[in-house]
Design a protein around this motif. Structure first.
Motif, short mmCIF file in Angstrom:
data_model
loop_
_atom_site.label_atom_id
_atom_site.label_comp_id
_atom_site.label_asym_id
_atom_site.label_seq_id
_atom_site.Cartn_x
_atom_site.Cartn_y
_atom_site.Cartn_z
N GLU A 1 0.89 -1.22 -0.02
CA GLU A 1 0.22 -0.13 0.02
C GLU A 1 0.86 1.32 0.14
OE1 GLU A 1 -3.92 0.95 2.39
OE2 GLU A 1 -2.97 -0.78 3.35
N GLN A 2 1.88 1.28 0.66
CA GLN A 2 2.86 2.37 0.93
C GLN A 2 4.24 1.89 0.66
OE1 GLN A 2 1.76 5.21 1.84
NE2 GLN A 2 -0.10 4.88 2.92
N THR B 1 1.90 -0.82 -6.34
CA THR B 1 0.92 -0.55 -5.34
C THR B 1 -0.25 -1.15 -5.24
OG1 THR B 1 2.03 1.56 -5.58
CG2 THR B 1 -0.18 1.65 -4.43
#
Lengths: 341, 347
Positions: free
Chosen positions: A36-37, A163
């Motif tokens: 996600e990050q 991502t």
């Protein structure tokens, strides 16, 4: 059987370094990092990246020492190469000072760092509130540079970085044969690990380029870590707090404690405040698991829960996780051979 | 009572401040002036990296070792004070490297945490088999000289930007005592064959990941003719040139190459450092510092000169001890002229 496809979930320090080890050990396995990050938004980006080990109560000391030794040797070589500045790795000397007698006069890692020795009386005069001290030289991994360097190495090795929010490891079964879980503090929700708790840390990053030494209070609460472009001042250890917003009273308190240790910081400029959630656990979860639904199986390697000590052991745990991935791959090959009979 | 300091490098300004602090309260008629042809940032001191470190051997000059210690202790007293940053003062640790074992230096107990290097540390520096680690101080003259200048200006000391042609010129103007802090060009005021320029050249680079000084020594080629890397608050200084008798203040392309190649070999991470400035300067080299009084005839009377020059590559390291010694010499002069009482006088 075609080369197994491996997915590493998590692109923080542990995810990227584990992926790099896997890509080095199994170059023919298609490898993806899903997260996600990415840097600069990972937990490691907030940390100063100092190689000063944190002790995990649930892991044998000789194992922690081995992880630290491997990590130190790996980074030591980079720090002494032309890549050092790009990778953000550099040596830094300094002092760990104590107001009360240190629990460990000679910590388990003292012969891994360089030049470890007790501070002299003359050196302690600089710290009038402290009576004991240790001087040594260690390494620092500046982030984002180190994480971005890892990402570049991965891409050069043909690793895909994507991502992606993974809500459930099982959903990866359709595309991947082995999954490596490096989700840090996210593992609490992702795999329901109630032993994994956040330990909130707030830090300040200031411009004080005349500060060339680290200073750490042995109780771990106050530290000054000079990086390439800024000095990290810390910190806090708030168990169970998920709050990622900076707290102004905490900022003032950190600054005040650090100025007591190093008065010249009063002249520091440009304060930036950051918060990170250390993925705390009594031991790093570094083990294989096979998820199954009916006859369907998904081998998983967990590598999370590094708490306050991620930088100090990351290469060591990455190598161990890679070894476990190797076991998963061998098991897959074994079972696929059996399937052909 | 007019006292003129000639020279506005680290020696001139610190001597002026020491004198003013010590005697102005006792001698209200004391009038102190500073004359120089070059002021910061154009003095020899400004080009130096600013590391406090004496030469390896004191050649038996115990006086100089004492002055070094007095300087270190004086600066140590300012660490932790709000003045330190403005002074350009901060602690720094680092490495001295040798190709064979050497005796410990005279200053091993002056600096902090002095010890020999461990085998693992020596692995960082292939080609070097022995070395020291210690914590010392940086005093960056780009900041220190303006700080001294401000302290002096606040005290009403006047500055004159001019090249003094002779001591007589000062005496003719009514100056009673000249303090000669003219560094490498002292020979222009009074010939001194013992004083020679020792030319140095440095590269200033951006390498903020370097947190330690690294000084190598080649016992055969002599001090500072071997690469060194000294990180400052803004730039890192690369050097390793010491050319006795060379008066050339222009940068040399050959020396540039020598410095760059040798320093990059010493610290491979420097290969990515950006060079921002280059500078050459002349260390005022002398077998020993000239710090003494001289009485000169001036017409029918006598005039006094206090010499304080010849600090080679260790001016910053020794400056305060010398300033205090020069001030003591002035004290004798003032006593003789019955302007100041000796310390233990009773009324």
């Amino acid at each position: 059987m075609a080369a197994p496809k491996v997915a590493v979930v998590g692109a923080g320090l542990v995810g990227l370094s584990t992926a790099l080890c896997i890509s080095e050990a199994f170059p023919s396995c298609p490898l993806s990092v899903l997260a996600e990050q990415f840097s600069p938004n990972t937990t490691g980006d907030v940390a100063a990246g100092m190689l000063i080990p944190h002790t995990y109560p649930g892991t044998p000391i000789h194992v922690q020492k081995q992880w630290f030794k491997e990590t130190f040797a790996y980074l030591f070589a980079i720090s002494n190469s032309a890549e050092a500045s790009e990778a953000g790795i550099h040596l830094v000397s300094g002092w760990q000072v104590f107001k009360t007698p240190p629990k460990d006069e000679v910590p388990f890692w003292s012969d891994v760092v360089l030049g470890f020795r007790p501070m002299s009386a003359a050196e302690l005069q600089k710290f009038p509130q402290h009576r004991w001290g240790q001087a040594f030289t260690t390494l620092k991994c500046d982030c984002p540079p180190y994480l971005l360097w890892l990402e570049r190495r991965l891409r050069a090795n043909g690793v895909q970085l994507r991502t992606s929010k993974v809500a459930d490891l099982w959903e990866l079964r359709s595309e991947y044969d082995v999954v490596v879980n490096c989700t840090g503090v996210g593992a609490q929700q992702l795999v329901g690990d109630r032993e994994l708790l956040p330990t909130r840390g707030q830090v300040l990053q200031v411009h004080a380029p005349w500060v060339k030494h680290f200073i750490r209070d042995g109780d771990g609460s106050t530290y000054i870590y000079p990086g390439i472009h800024s000095v990290t001042l810390g910190g806090t250890r708030e168990k169970g707090s998920w709050s990622q917003s900076p707290d102004p009273a905490t900022t003032r308190d950190i600054f005040s404690r650090c100025c007591s240790l190093e008065p010249s910081l009063q002249q520091a400029e440009g304060v930036r405040v950051k918060v990170g959630l250390r993925p705390s656990r009594s031991a790093v979860r570094l083990q294989r698991e096979v998820l199954s639904q009916g006859k369907a199986k998904l081998p998983v390697v967990h590598n999370y829960g590094h708490g306050a000590g991620g930088f100090s052991v990351h290469r060591g745990t990455a190598k161990e996780a890679t070894r476990l991935v190797g076991e998963c791959i061998a098991a897959l090959r074994g079972s696929s051979c059996r399937a052909k009979l | 009572m007019r006292v003129a300091v000639i020279g506005a490098g680290v020696i001139g300004l610190s001597t002026a401040l020491c004198i003013h602090e010590r005697f102005q309260p006792l001698v209200p008629c004391l009038q102190l002036e500073v004359y120089a042809d070059r002021f910061t940032p154009h003095t020899t001191s400004d080009g130096a990296a600013g590391l406090w470190q004496p030469y390896l051997s004191d050649h038996g000059e115990l006086q100089e070792t004492l002055w070094n210690k007095e300087t270190f202790d004086h600066l140590l007293g300012y660490l932790g004070s709000p003045e330190a940053k403005e002074m350009g003062l901060f602690p720094i640790s680092g490495y001295n490297l040798f190709t064979r074992p050497v005796p410990d230096p005279s200053w091993k107990n002056i600096v902090l945490g002095f010890r020999n290097l461990t085998p693992k540390e020596l692995e960082l520096f292939p080609g070097y088999s022995y070395g020291w680690f210690n914590t010392a101080l940086m005093l960056e003259c780009r900041s220190y000289l303006p700080w001294l200048t401000n302290r002096l200006a606040q005290r009403g000391v006047k500055f004159f930007h001019k090249k003094v042609g002779s001591f007589q010129e000062m005496f003719a103007q009514g100056v009673d005592v000249v303090i000669n802090c003219t560094g490498v060009r002292a020979g222009e005021l009074q010939p001194d064959p013992a004083l020679q320029p020792a030319r140095g050249q440095v590269l200033k680079v951006q390498a903020p990941w370097v947190k330690h000084f690294v000084i190598t020594h080649d016992m055969d080629s002599g001090i500072y003719n071997s690469p060194y890397v000294i990180p400052g608050s803004e730039f890192t200084v690369l050097g390793g040139i010491f050319q006795q008798g060379n008066w050339n203040e222009e940068n040399s392309a050959q020396d540039h190459k020598t410095i760059w190649e040798r320093c990059c070999k010493l610290l491979p991470s420097l290969q990515k450092a950006k060079i921002v400035e280059e500078w050459s300067g002349l260390r005022p080299a002398r077998p020993r510092v000239r710090l003494e009084r001289e009485t000169l005839r001036h017409g029918h009377s006598q005039a006094e000169v206090i010499h304080n020059y010849g600090h080679g590559g260790f001016g910053i390291t020794i400056h305060w001890g010398c300033a205090m010694a020069a001030a003591r010499l002035l004290g004798s002069i003032l006593q003789e002229k019955q302007l100041a009482r000796p310390p233990q006088s009773h009324l």
